[in-house]
Design an enzyme around this catalytic site. Sequence first.
Site, short mmCIF file in Angstrom:
data_model
loop_
_atom_site.label_atom_id
_atom_site.label_comp_id
_atom_site.label_asym_id
_atom_site.label_seq_id
_atom_site.Cartn_x
_atom_site.Cartn_y
_atom_site.Cartn_z
N LYS A 86 0.56 -1.13 -0.03
CA LYS A 86 -0.04 -0.08 0.09
C LYS A 86 0.80 1.37 -0.01
O LYS A 86 0.30 2.40 -0.47
CB LYS A 86 -0.92 0.24 1.19
CG LYS A 86 -0.37 0.32 2.63
CD LYS A 86 -1.42 0.13 3.62
CE LYS A 86 -0.85 0.50 5.10
NZ LYS A 86 -0.11 1.58 5.17
N ASP A 87 2.33 1.17 0.41
CA ASP A 87 2.99 2.55 0.35
C ASP A 87 3.73 2.54 -0.75
O ASP A 87 4.40 3.42 -0.78
CB ASP A 87 3.97 2.14 1.52
CG ASP A 87 3.33 2.17 2.86
OD1 ASP A 87 2.50 2.94 2.99
OD2 ASP A 87 3.99 1.68 4.03
N ARG A 132 -7.69 8.89 3.19
CA ARG A 132 -8.54 8.08 3.06
C ARG A 132 -9.35 7.65 4.46
O ARG A 132 -10.63 7.72 4.38
CB ARG A 132 -8.14 6.89 2.58
CG ARG A 132 -9.09 5.65 2.32
CD ARG A 132 -8.53 4.13 2.02
NE ARG A 132 -7.48 3.79 2.78
CZ ARG A 132 -7.88 3.20 3.99
NH1 ARG A 132 -9.11 2.83 4.39
NH2 ARG A 132 -7.08 2.44 4.72
N ARG A 133 -8.47 7.41 5.43
CA ARG A 133 -9.15 6.86 6.72
C ARG A 133 -9.92 8.39 7.10
O ARG A 133 -11.16 8.13 7.69
CB ARG A 133 -8.09 6.50 7.68
CG ARG A 133 -7.67 5.20 7.40
CD ARG A 133 -6.51 4.67 8.27
NE ARG A 133 -6.17 3.36 7.83
CZ ARG A 133 -5.03 3.04 8.06
NH1 ARG A 133 -3.99 3.55 8.53
NH2 ARG A 133 -4.54 1.74 7.84
N ARG A 150 1.15 10.56 13.36
CA ARG A 150 2.03 9.69 12.35
C ARG A 150 2.91 8.95 13.52
O ARG A 150 2.81 9.13 14.60
CB ARG A 150 2.90 10.58 11.76
CG ARG A 150 2.27 11.29 10.53
CD ARG A 150 3.07 12.06 9.72
NE ARG A 150 4.32 11.25 9.50
CZ ARG A 150 5.33 11.60 9.03
NH1 ARG A 150 5.92 12.76 9.24
NH2 ARG A 150 6.41 10.72 8.56
N ARG A 156 1.42 5.06 17.61
CA ARG A 156 0.24 5.40 17.46
C ARG A 156 -0.79 4.72 18.27
O ARG A 156 -1.76 5.36 18.89
CB ARG A 156 -0.38 5.04 15.92
CG ARG A 156 0.26 6.05 14.84
CD ARG A 156 -0.26 5.83 13.47
NE ARG A 156 0.65 4.52 12.84
CZ ARG A 156 0.42 4.04 11.67
NH1 ARG A 156 -0.57 4.47 11.23
NH2 ARG A 156 1.05 2.85 11.32
N CYS A 244 -0.99 8.19 -1.74
CA CYS A 244 -1.26 8.06 -0.31
C CYS A 244 -2.01 9.58 0.25
O CYS A 244 -2.77 9.60 0.96
CB CYS A 244 -0.08 7.83 0.42
SG CYS A 244 1.09 9.23 0.10
#
Length: 311
Positions: A86-87, A132-133, A150, A156, A244
């Site tokens: 995903k990155d 997105r989140r 971050r 987190r 992203c």
Amino acid sequence: MTDVITVGSRASALAKQQAREWLALVEPHLPGVRIKRRLLTEGGDRDRTTATLAEVARTAGGSAFSSDQERALVEGDVDVVVHSLKDLPTTLAAGTRLITTPGPRQDVADVLCGATLDGLPEGARVGTGAPRRIAQLRHLRPDLEVVPIRGNVPTRLRHVGRGGMHAVVLASAGLNRLGMLPPADRRQVLDPALFPPSPGQGALGVQVRAGSPVEALLAGTGDVGVDACVRAERALLAELHGGCSVPVGAWGRIGPDGDLLLSAAVTSVDGSRQVTSSGSGPVDAPEKLGGALAAELLALGAREILVAVRR
């Protein structure tokens, strides 16, 4: 004959675990080959203060979490890079390619850690730095105060309960790989049908130099079903010119009849608008399905959302 392979990854605990996971799959196929590991630092690792990853990526001149690893691969410092897929941008460094995606894929879902969506009080503070989140949370719960955070997974998670933070959102894949999934009464796995994940989430991206002996050596070590799913997701993202910093979610999976299923959503950053679509197609044509679904999303209004985001 290749007798030594240097495998690069980021230095975080999660990245190292992902590399170990991949090596456990492929080492039985590499008799007589010695594996060397090299840890690499990315712009997103060095810069822990900039609020958004999109801004970090601009400063780094590429991706916040893949540019330096790609450079090391192109320059021959490493032979393979193991990414969190995903990155990794949909446009790869020239002269490189992804081998067939390893399987099995980890859980694609996001997890709300610290509470459930229905259990959060009005105006609750929820931490995440991913556009997105942020967009999807605001779409489901417009009353929430979404706070940018971050850091690595443990960092987190430590935000929960501090400074009035009620919950944070993390990928199930990372939590599971690190054994850090919160207790059942302190989490909610967000249904990917309602909260579609980042394209490639839960999957590993294994990048090599195109035409190299290592590419030939690793041929046939992936999972064609997982590969079809992530190729469809990434094709959709590429057609939407996303990354992203763009609130695009996509979820590919193999249906009970063996077809490839793909669903996706594009959500405005304030959560007020969401365009969704889904479709199916043959497993051997994932890019066609991803491209067709992207065109449908654009026709349904995603274009206007994406233009506003990029402004």
